[in-house]
Design an enzyme around this catalytic site. Structure first.
Site, PDB file in Angstrom:
ATOM      1  N   LYS A 171       2.892  23.125 -83.052  1.00 10.39           N
ATOM      2  CA  LYS A 171       2.994  23.875 -81.797  1.00 10.39           C
ATOM      3  C   LYS A 171       3.711  25.191 -81.996  1.00 10.39           C
ATOM      4  CE  LYS A 171       1.800  20.513 -78.469  1.00 10.39           C
ATOM      5  NZ  LYS A 171       1.918  19.899 -77.160  1.00 10.39           N
TER       6      LYS A 171
ATOM      7  N   LYS B 212      -7.970  17.288 -84.537  1.00 14.59           N
ATOM      8  CA  LYS B 212      -8.045  16.209 -83.547  1.00 14.59           C
ATOM      9  C   LYS B 212      -8.625  16.755 -82.239  1.00 14.59           C
ATOM     10  CE  LYS B 212      -3.627  16.284 -81.127  1.00 14.59           C
ATOM     11  NZ  LYS B 212      -2.737  15.559 -80.302  1.00 14.59           N
TER      12      LYS B 212
ATOM     13  N   LYS C 207      -7.355  19.492 -75.888  1.00 12.39           N
ATOM     14  CA  LYS C 207      -7.831  20.382 -74.822  1.00 12.39           C
ATOM     15  C   LYS C 207      -7.855  21.839 -75.260  1.00 12.39           C
ATOM     16  CE  LYS C 207      -3.385  19.343 -72.849  1.00 12.39           C
ATOM     17  NZ  LYS C 207      -3.201  18.170 -73.692  1.00 12.39           N
TER      18      LYS C 207
HETATM   19  P1  ATP Z   1      -2.388  18.795 -76.920  1.00  8.64           P
HETATM   20  O1  ATP Z   1      -3.828  19.134 -76.652  1.00  8.64           O
HETATM   21  O2  ATP Z   1      -1.402  19.697 -76.245  1.00  8.64           O
HETATM   22  O3  ATP Z   1      -2.116  18.528 -78.361  1.00  8.64           O
HETATM   23  P2  ATP Z   1      -2.995  16.159 -76.322  1.00  8.64           P
HETATM   24  O4  ATP Z   1      -4.286  16.344 -75.666  1.00  8.64           O
HETATM   25  O5  ATP Z   1      -2.948  15.727 -77.748  1.00  8.64           O
HETATM   26  O6  ATP Z   1      -2.129  17.445 -76.163  1.00  8.64           O
HETATM   27  P3  ATP Z   1      -0.832  14.494 -75.635  1.00  8.64           P
HETATM   28  O7  ATP Z   1      -0.097  14.533 -74.364  1.00  8.64           O
HETATM   29  O8  ATP Z   1      -0.172  15.088 -76.841  1.00  8.64           O
HETATM   30  O9  ATP Z   1      -2.242  15.138 -75.427  1.00  8.64           O
HETATM   31  O10 ATP Z   1      -1.229  13.007 -76.007  1.00  8.64           O
HETATM   32  C1  ATP Z   1      -1.238  11.934 -75.102  1.00  8.64           C
HETATM   33  C2  ATP Z   1      -1.611  10.649 -75.800  1.00  8.64           C
HETATM   34  O11 ATP Z   1      -2.953  10.714 -76.243  1.00  8.64           O
HETATM   35  C3  ATP Z   1      -0.770  10.343 -77.020  1.00  8.64           C
HETATM   36  O12 ATP Z   1      -0.531   8.947 -77.092  1.00  8.64           O
HETATM   37  C4  ATP Z   1      -1.630  10.789 -78.155  1.00  8.64           C
HETATM   38  O13 ATP Z   1      -1.359  10.061 -79.319  1.00  8.64           O
HETATM   39  C5  ATP Z   1      -3.017  10.477 -77.635  1.00  8.64           C
HETATM   40  N1  ATP Z   1      -4.009  11.384 -78.194  1.00  8.64           N
HETATM   41  C6  ATP Z   1      -4.083  12.720 -77.991  1.00  8.64           C
HETATM   42  N2  ATP Z   1      -5.128  13.250 -78.651  1.00  8.64           N
HETATM   43  C7  ATP Z   1      -5.738  12.218 -79.283  1.00  8.64           C
HETATM   44  C8  ATP Z   1      -6.887  12.111 -80.125  1.00  8.64           C
HETATM   45  N3  ATP Z   1      -7.626  13.166 -80.426  1.00  8.64           N
HETATM   46  N4  ATP Z   1      -7.232  10.890 -80.594  1.00  8.64           N
HETATM   47  C9  ATP Z   1      -6.507   9.806 -80.266  1.00  8.64           C
HETATM   48  N5  ATP Z   1      -5.407   9.824 -79.486  1.00  8.64           N
HETATM   49  C10 ATP Z   1      -5.021  11.012 -78.996  1.00  8.64           C
END
Ligand code: ATP
Ligand code: LTN
Length: 332
Positions: A114, A196, A199
């Site tokens: 980040k 990964k 958003k």
């Molecule tokens: P950002 O886009 O800001 O990185 P994010 O979409 O990853 O955020 P978080 O709030 O960081 O969302 O994650 C919420 C939950 O979803 C956490 O438990 C995280 O491990 C899971 N998660 C997020 N992205 C993935 C993914 N691509 N695959 C599996 N689990 C995910």
């Protein structure tokens, strides 16, 4: 009678929830309420580590709550709340900051990622985020923290901090375990299978509230691979895009990779990609419809988060008082 084990998790309301959040986290929370005492929250304080549009943050927070409920988390059986409504999170967060080392925080992958992404705003909150997350967790003395693979490092740091505190002051915190799903722990972006699903890459990201035609379009455009064999085979090293689609399909249908290979034997990606799209559309349809219905009922949502904050606050306060006493603060 044995007390129920405790489960807790949270997600930042920093945008729309997506398929990675669902398969990696929320799906794994559902239908556990008979077995566990469950706490799930919107981590809105964490979201402030990156600049937000205030009205959007409010909207995302309520939308996230509606989606939690639509995903099957019954607010009567699960404690659903907004992190900032339970002030003990920020209070314990401060204390734990004083028991978390600079070196430990510097090693966190999410901080490194980040700060690269938001180079103009590497603030103190972004750095100390894991201490607040440790507070979120330890306040409720959970046994398990269901999260996707990327959060494992933060849960491990939480365990280290809890252990350090217990060693200094005697048994205070239960040491929690991360609980990571077998399929869906790391869903990759549909158009960049080496990152990964997130958003921040919207074209490769399937949002839970996306319309079916948008979901199908994203799957049809998904990157597979450039080899000439064009067969559906699980090989994450040489065919990461196909392996990712197979993981999604496996998570939606409950089929194994071997079963999926047999199902699409002799058919190219032209048949496979829309089939994955259809499976996702059908899995998400009831969630989207129910979430929209709930979102329209603001009074109901308000009652859910008020009630949740009250229940969560009661438990959180017990832990916080214990901690304040142990470290030597004068009782009020
Ligand atoms: P950002 O886009 O800001 O990185 P994010 O979409 O990853 O955020 P978080 O709030 O960081 O969302 O994650 C919420 C939950 O979803 C956490 O438990 C995280 O491990 C899971 N998660 C997020 N992205 C993935 C993914 N691509 N695959 C599996 N689990 C995910
Ligand atoms: N760090 C998590 C969100 C989060 C969380 C938590 C998850 C904040 N507090 C407590 C589990 C338990 C994230 O960015 N996904």
């Amino acid at each position: 009678m044995d007390e129920k084990k405790v489960m807790l998790s949270g997600i930042q309301p920093s945008g729309e929830l997506h398929l990675g959040n669902y398969l990696g986290a929320i799906k794994n929370w559902g239908a556990r309420a008979e077995e566990f005492d469950c706490y799930y929250f919107m981590a809105d304080l964490h979201t402030l580590t990156v600049r937000q549009v205030p009205a959007e943050l409010r909207r995302h927070t309520l939308e996230q709550l509606a989606i939690y409920i639509a995903c099957g988390l019954d607010p009567e059986k699960n404690t659903l709340f907004i992190q900032s409504h339970v002030p003990q999170h920020a209070e314990l967060g401060w204390v734990l900051n004083c028991y978390t080392m600079f070196g430990e925080l510097s090693r966190m992958t999410q901080f490194k990622d980040k700060s690269a992404k938001h180079a103009e705003n590497i603030n103190g909150g972004l750095f100390t985020y894991p201490s607040l997350m440790a507070a979120d967790i330890l306040l409720y003395q959970p046994d398990f923290v269901p999260v996707g693979e990327d959060q494992k490092q933060h849960v491990e740091l939480t365990r280290d901090v809890a252990q350090r505190f217990n060693n200094l002051y005697g048994e205070t915190f239960k040491i929690p375990e991360p609980y990571i799903p077998k399929t869906g722990a790391r869903i990759m972006s549909l158009n960049a299978p080496d990152s990964k699903m997130s958003k921040s890459i919207p074209e490769g990201c399937v949002f839970l509230m996306d319309k079916p035609e948008d979901i199908q379009r994203k799957f049809k455009r998904a990157i597979t691979d450039s080899d000439t064999e064009h067969c559906v085979r699980y090989d994450p090293q040489t065919k990461p895009g196909v392996a990712n689609l197979m993981s999604i399909y496996a998570a939606c249908t409950g089929r194994s990779f071997a079963e999926i290979e047999t199902e699409f034997d002799g058919q190219g990606y032209g048949a496979f990609k829309p089939a994955v799209g259809d499976a996702v559309i059908e899995m998400l349809r009831p969630i989207r419809e129910e979430a929209q219905r709930i979102l329209a009922d603001k009074a109901y949502l308000e009652q859910v988060y008020r009630d949740g904050a009250q229940r969560a606050g009661y438990v959180a306060n017990k832990t916080l008082r214990k901690v304040y006493k142990k470290v030597g603060l004068v009782a009020r």
